[in-house]
Design an enzyme around this catalytic site. Sequence first.
Site, PDB file in Angstrom:
ATOM      1  N   LYS A  19      -2.555  14.323  -2.778  1.00  0.00           N
ATOM      2  CA  LYS A  19      -1.572  14.852  -3.723  1.00  0.00           C
ATOM      3  C   LYS A  19      -1.287  13.683  -4.648  1.00  0.00           C
ATOM      4  O   LYS A  19      -0.579  12.738  -4.285  1.00  0.00           O
ATOM      5  CB  LYS A  19      -0.319  15.301  -2.965  1.00  0.00           C
ATOM      6  CG  LYS A  19       0.653  16.138  -3.772  1.00  0.00           C
ATOM      7  CD  LYS A  19       1.484  15.311  -4.697  1.00  0.00           C
ATOM      8  CE  LYS A  19       2.552  16.090  -5.419  1.00  0.00           C
ATOM      9  NZ  LYS A  19       3.140  15.287  -6.515  1.00  0.00           N
ATOM     10  N   GLY A  54       7.227   6.964  -0.134  1.00  0.00           N
ATOM     11  CA  GLY A  54       8.173   7.337  -1.189  1.00  0.00           C
ATOM     12  C   GLY A  54       9.595   7.291  -0.663  1.00  0.00           C
ATOM     13  O   GLY A  54       9.926   6.459   0.191  1.00  0.00           O
ATOM     14  N   SER A  55      10.411   8.218  -1.146  1.00  0.00           N
ATOM     15  CA  SER A  55      11.839   8.167  -0.817  1.00  0.00           C
ATOM     16  C   SER A  55      12.107   8.736   0.579  1.00  0.00           C
ATOM     17  O   SER A  55      11.315   9.530   1.111  1.00  0.00           O
ATOM     18  CB  SER A  55      12.621   8.988  -1.845  1.00  0.00           C
ATOM     19  OG  SER A  55      12.237  10.350  -1.746  1.00  0.00           O
ATOM     20  N   GLY A  89      12.488  12.628   0.270  1.00  0.00           N
ATOM     21  CA  GLY A  89      11.203  13.326   0.157  1.00  0.00           C
ATOM     22  C   GLY A  89      10.437  13.268   1.465  1.00  0.00           C
ATOM     23  O   GLY A  89       9.914  14.290   1.948  1.00  0.00           O
ATOM     24  N   GLY A  90      10.376  12.087   2.052  1.00  0.00           N
ATOM     25  CA  GLY A  90       9.618  11.913   3.301  1.00  0.00           C
ATOM     26  C   GLY A  90      10.164  12.780   4.417  1.00  0.00           C
ATOM     27  O   GLY A  90       9.408  13.447   5.134  1.00  0.00           O
ATOM     28  N   GLU A 103       6.319   6.484   5.101  1.00  0.00           N
ATOM     29  CA  GLU A 103       6.822   5.126   4.920  1.00  0.00           C
ATOM     30  C   GLU A 103       7.860   5.239   3.831  1.00  0.00           C
ATOM     31  O   GLU A 103       7.537   5.652   2.720  1.00  0.00           O
ATOM     32  CB  GLU A 103       5.657   4.212   4.518  1.00  0.00           C
ATOM     33  CG  GLU A 103       5.994   2.749   4.624  1.00  0.00           C
ATOM     34  CD  GLU A 103       5.990   2.096   3.264  1.00  0.00           C
ATOM     35  OE1 GLU A 103       4.918   1.829   2.722  1.00  0.00           O
ATOM     36  OE2 GLU A 103       7.093   1.846   2.741  1.00  0.00           O
ATOM     37  N   CYS A 143       8.118  -1.951  -1.388  1.00  0.00           N
ATOM     38  CA  CYS A 143       8.737  -1.639  -0.103  1.00  0.00           C
ATOM     39  C   CYS A 143       9.116  -2.896   0.662  1.00  0.00           C
ATOM     40  O   CYS A 143      10.013  -2.876   1.484  1.00  0.00           O
ATOM     41  CB  CYS A 143       7.801  -0.777   0.719  1.00  0.00           C
ATOM     42  SG  CYS A 143       6.094  -1.265   0.566  1.00  0.00           S
ATOM     43  N   GLU A 145      18.671   0.642   0.647  1.00  0.00           N
ATOM     44  CA  GLU A 145      17.759   0.110  -0.356  1.00  0.00           C
ATOM     45  C   GLU A 145      18.182   0.532  -1.768  1.00  0.00           C
ATOM     46  O   GLU A 145      18.565   1.675  -1.992  1.00  0.00           O
ATOM     47  CB  GLU A 145      16.344   0.650  -0.082  1.00  0.00           C
ATOM     48  CG  GLU A 145      15.295   0.111  -1.036  1.00  0.00           C
ATOM     49  CD  GLU A 145      13.895   0.703  -0.775  1.00  0.00           C
ATOM     50  OE1 GLU A 145      13.771   1.658   0.002  1.00  0.00           O
ATOM     51  OE2 GLU A 145      12.946   0.187  -1.376  1.00  0.00           O
TER      52      GLU A 145
END
Length: 525
Positions: free
Chosen positions: A184, A241-242, A245-246, A265, A302, A392
């Site tokens: 994706k 990603g965020s 979202g994850g 992650e 990250c 973060e």
Amino acid sequence: MTLTGNLLIGRAGVPATAGTMKAFNPAVGELIEPEFAFGGAAEVDRAVRLADEAVDSYSHTGPAERAAFLDLIADKLEAVKDELAARASLETGLPIAQFEGEVVRTAGVFRKFATVVRQGRFLQVAIDTAQPDRQPTPRMDHRLQKVALGPVVVFGASNFPISYSVAGGDTASALAAGCPVVIKAHNAHPGASEIQGRVIQEAVAEVGLHEGVFSLVRGAGNEIGEALVDHPLVRAVTFTGSEGGGMALYHRAQQRPEPIPVFTEMTSVNPTFVLPAALAARGAEIGGGLVQRAMYNAGQACLKPAILLALDGPGFQELRDAAIAEVEKAAARTMLTPGIHDSYVRNAQRMENGGATLIGAGPVPARAWDGQSLLYEVTGEQLLADPVLRKEVFSPAILLVRLTGMDQLLEVARAFRGQLSATLHAEAADHAAAEQLLSILERRTGRIVFNAFSIPQEVSYASTHGGPFPATSDSRFTSVGMGAIERFIRPVTYQNFPDDLLPQPLREANPLHLWRLVDGELSQH
Ligand code: NAP
């Protein structure tokens, strides 16, 4: 390479079925040609079905053939280095030189996985030979190897458009494991994604693999990602990603009739602890050095060391002054996307609302989506009281924490959620305190760095890029380094089999010359 904007499904270039988009140059605020296709559930279905068709042949490729495929991708990536780096720079506002390095590094990762495939240790072959005379029950011959999971969906990350994107470490490790990949592509860098995708598509064709080994899809909004995670033939998902979202994708996968592993992650502040003797001896060096590293990629990494913690005492002022001086020098840089920039502005405000004091700032940004370098300060008490301050902020912002003593330092260490890395600066006189801190950190991070900085990340056999939640959704695995392959394999035991029906790695004569655990002893025979 002329960009087509098409989706890449197997060997086909597929035009838009659900609208189009253009890439955006955040440095100048302009859209870039050409138009890129969006697809929908039908394109996802086609890509995943092809991937599933490819599993039987691809997962049974021998080590030489699969390694040659990975090496070819590496060669082809290097051959497009200049145009790939230029396009990634155009789509992110980050410097071309950084991406030239990223291409070389990514090609190197494919070559390292080719070596992993040739060595065959990842198959983790174990053989327990038959013991027909064993009392009270005889033992049959048991032979174990790891096999590929099947089609893997990779969500490309926004912040490393090459090394964590279409041809990034997730794709390299899944292909090395024998899993077809459907990527994706992230909409923040569609042109860089197409270049990488076509490199892999060409390599698939040149080596003569099934076309379903690799596809690339792209879509508007969440539907395409959801369709990928929901597809019944998908066997695993990786995501960078965020946290929002994850976790949305993780929960979605667990609600499928047949749940699948999702390796996300997500978020980490990578705390840096400076113990008293190190602070007294090297305060300025640590403060200045940390800020320099934190500014890498405009802080959109990250592994950014986002929180610097030190005891108020000898060396603290020097550390603070050096950090301020370095932040004031750090020019504002274009953030990856307007969305990431806006989220930075909101989160910086959140820090100030949480009581953080701004003690240093870089030059005021000249352009709309530039991110200003900022240094905030709080006390240990404030950090303990407000979990928001421990979250973060994906940006060139750093938080300095002034601690009252070792007890507070240890209490703060215990308050952190799971991290990708933590760093410890210590001198010999600090070692007793370091031991206390280490046992706390070991439970909270995937990597502990001593008297150094966590960036850059090494891609090697001993690398860990993982950690307890919310750094990742599964702390047992790494997403960087040769161990990343383990996310995509599972054990199968062949019991009581005739030799000629066994897979090559398990045969008695050991035709692949693998290191194998035979009756509990490592052997290459
Ligand atoms: P993101 O919003 O989490 O999106 C990552 C990818 O997942 C995109 O392709 C996105 O698709 C897709 N996605 C996200 N949520 C989804 C959902 N609910 N259903 C289906 N697909 C979904 O991350 P981002 O766009 O890279 O950046 C946003 C923020 O993520 C940053 O501000 C930063 O805080 C964080 N981030 C952290 C790291 C890290 O390494 N810690 C790295 C990158 C980003 P669409 O774009 O099509 O929606």
